[in-house]
Design a protein around this motif. Structure first.
Motif, short mmCIF file in Angstrom:
data_model
loop_
_atom_site.label_atom_id
_atom_site.label_comp_id
_atom_site.label_asym_id
_atom_site.label_seq_id
_atom_site.Cartn_x
_atom_site.Cartn_y
_atom_site.Cartn_z
N GLN A 112 -4.53 -3.43 18.82
CA GLN A 112 -3.74 -2.21 18.71
C GLN A 112 -3.04 -2.14 17.36
O GLN A 112 -2.28 -3.04 17.01
CB GLN A 112 -2.72 -2.13 19.83
CG GLN A 112 -3.37 -1.94 21.18
CD GLN A 112 -2.36 -1.65 22.27
OE1 GLN A 112 -1.17 -1.61 22.05
NE2 GLN A 112 -2.87 -1.43 23.46
N ASN A 113 -3.34 -1.07 16.65
CA ASN A 113 -2.65 -0.80 15.39
C ASN A 113 -1.48 0.12 15.69
O ASN A 113 -1.59 1.02 16.51
CB ASN A 113 -3.58 -0.09 14.40
CG ASN A 113 -4.78 -0.91 14.03
OD1 ASN A 113 -5.79 -0.88 14.72
ND2 ASN A 113 -4.69 -1.65 12.96
N SER A 114 -0.41 -0.08 14.97
CA SER A 114 0.72 0.82 15.09
C SER A 114 0.37 2.15 14.43
O SER A 114 -0.30 2.19 13.41
CB SER A 114 1.95 0.23 14.42
OG SER A 114 3.00 1.18 14.41
N GLU A 115 0.82 3.21 15.01
CA GLU A 115 0.62 4.53 14.41
C GLU A 115 1.73 4.86 13.41
O GLU A 115 1.56 5.73 12.57
CB GLU A 115 0.57 5.61 15.50
CG GLU A 115 -0.62 5.49 16.43
CD GLU A 115 -1.95 5.71 15.74
OE1 GLU A 115 -2.03 6.54 14.83
OE2 GLU A 115 -2.93 5.04 16.14
N VAL A 116 2.86 4.18 13.53
CA VAL A 116 4.01 4.54 12.68
C VAL A 116 4.67 3.37 11.97
O VAL A 116 5.30 3.55 10.93
CB VAL A 116 5.08 5.30 13.50
CG1 VAL A 116 4.57 6.65 13.93
CG2 VAL A 116 5.52 4.50 14.71
N GLN A 123 -3.15 0.96 9.83
CA GLN A 123 -4.47 1.03 10.46
C GLN A 123 -5.43 -0.08 10.01
O GLN A 123 -6.50 -0.25 10.60
CB GLN A 123 -5.11 2.40 10.21
CG GLN A 123 -4.44 3.51 11.01
CD GLN A 123 -4.52 3.27 12.51
OE1 GLN A 123 -5.60 3.07 13.06
NE2 GLN A 123 -3.38 3.27 13.18
N GLU A 133 -5.60 4.02 3.23
CA GLU A 133 -5.93 3.80 4.64
C GLU A 133 -7.43 3.69 4.83
O GLU A 133 -8.21 4.17 4.01
CB GLU A 133 -5.34 4.90 5.52
CG GLU A 133 -5.82 6.29 5.21
CD GLU A 133 -5.09 7.33 6.03
OE1 GLU A 133 -5.31 7.37 7.26
OE2 GLU A 133 -4.31 8.10 5.45
N TYR A 186 -11.64 7.18 8.29
CA TYR A 186 -11.48 7.51 9.70
C TYR A 186 -12.43 8.59 10.21
O TYR A 186 -12.40 8.92 11.39
CB TYR A 186 -10.04 7.93 9.99
CG TYR A 186 -9.52 9.00 9.07
CD1 TYR A 186 -9.77 10.34 9.30
CD2 TYR A 186 -8.77 8.66 7.94
CE1 TYR A 186 -9.31 11.31 8.43
CE2 TYR A 186 -8.31 9.62 7.07
CZ TYR A 186 -8.58 10.96 7.33
OH TYR A 186 -8.13 11.92 6.47
#
Length: 191
Positions: free
Chosen positions: A28-32, A46, A5, A8
């Motif tokens: 917008q990135n998905s969190e899941v 991410q 990833e 961060y």
């Protein structure tokens, strides 16, 4: 690959999707959900999609007053099949240049392979020419990636190798990182 990833720990300093001047403003990135893949391998959600099948990135930091950006790269940089340098230049870099960014720190430790075409240096040359007093620095690239970049002359446009390939960037503030790299680049250019 889905476990690799983007860095961060600078999110308290900068988030590209929240920067109205960023090419990723509102992105917008998905969190899941895993929405992107390189070949048949899912990648961490991410990473930001730039329109390439094999190359993704994350703008970790941008400073418009000092004119620099830190970009973490991920995947296979493939100019031969996908003309990734054109995609990167047109979709991301040109927008950043228009906002005054003229120094680029490309963190390439997660660039797994590099392939180029003998005739594909036009975009590298164009990028370098548009920077005036700026530079493009590749840091912490894998040896075989550096070798391929050098073999095809990409190192004429990007500053790479030597001390740039062993920088502990995660332990520095982005402005300290830029200062250190600027010092190394200026030392090389003055030789």
């Amino acid at each position: 690959m889905q476990e690799i990833e983007p860095y961060y720990n600078w999110r308290n300093l900068y988030i590209a999707s929240e920067d109205p001047r960023s090419p990723f403003a509102g992105y917008q990135n998905s969190e899941v959900y895993f929405t992107d893949q390189i070949y048949n391998f899912l990648i961490h959600p991410q990473w930001d999609n730039i329109g390439s099948e094999t190359l993704f990135l994350k703008v970790l930091y941008a400073d418009y007053n000092q004119g620099f950006a830190v970009i973490e790269m991920f995947g296979e940089w493939n100019d031969l099949l996908h003309n990734d340098i054109m995609t990167l230049k047109r979709n991301i870099i040109e927008l950043m240049i228009a906002e005054g960014i003229n120094k680029y720190i490309l963190i390439c430790e997660n660039v797994l392979n590099f392939h180029t075409d003998l005739d594909s240096d036009d975009y590298y040359a164009e990028w370098q020419e548009e920077l005036e007093e700026g530079w493009i620095a590749v840091i912490n690239a894998r040896d075989h990636v550096l070798s391929e970049m050098s073999k095809y002359g990409v190192d004429h446009y990007l500053v790479m190798g030597g001390k740039l390939n062993d920088i502990a960037w995660r332990t520095r503030h982005p402005k300290q990182l830029c200062s250190k790299i600027d010092e190394l680049v200026m030392r090389r250019l003055s030789i």
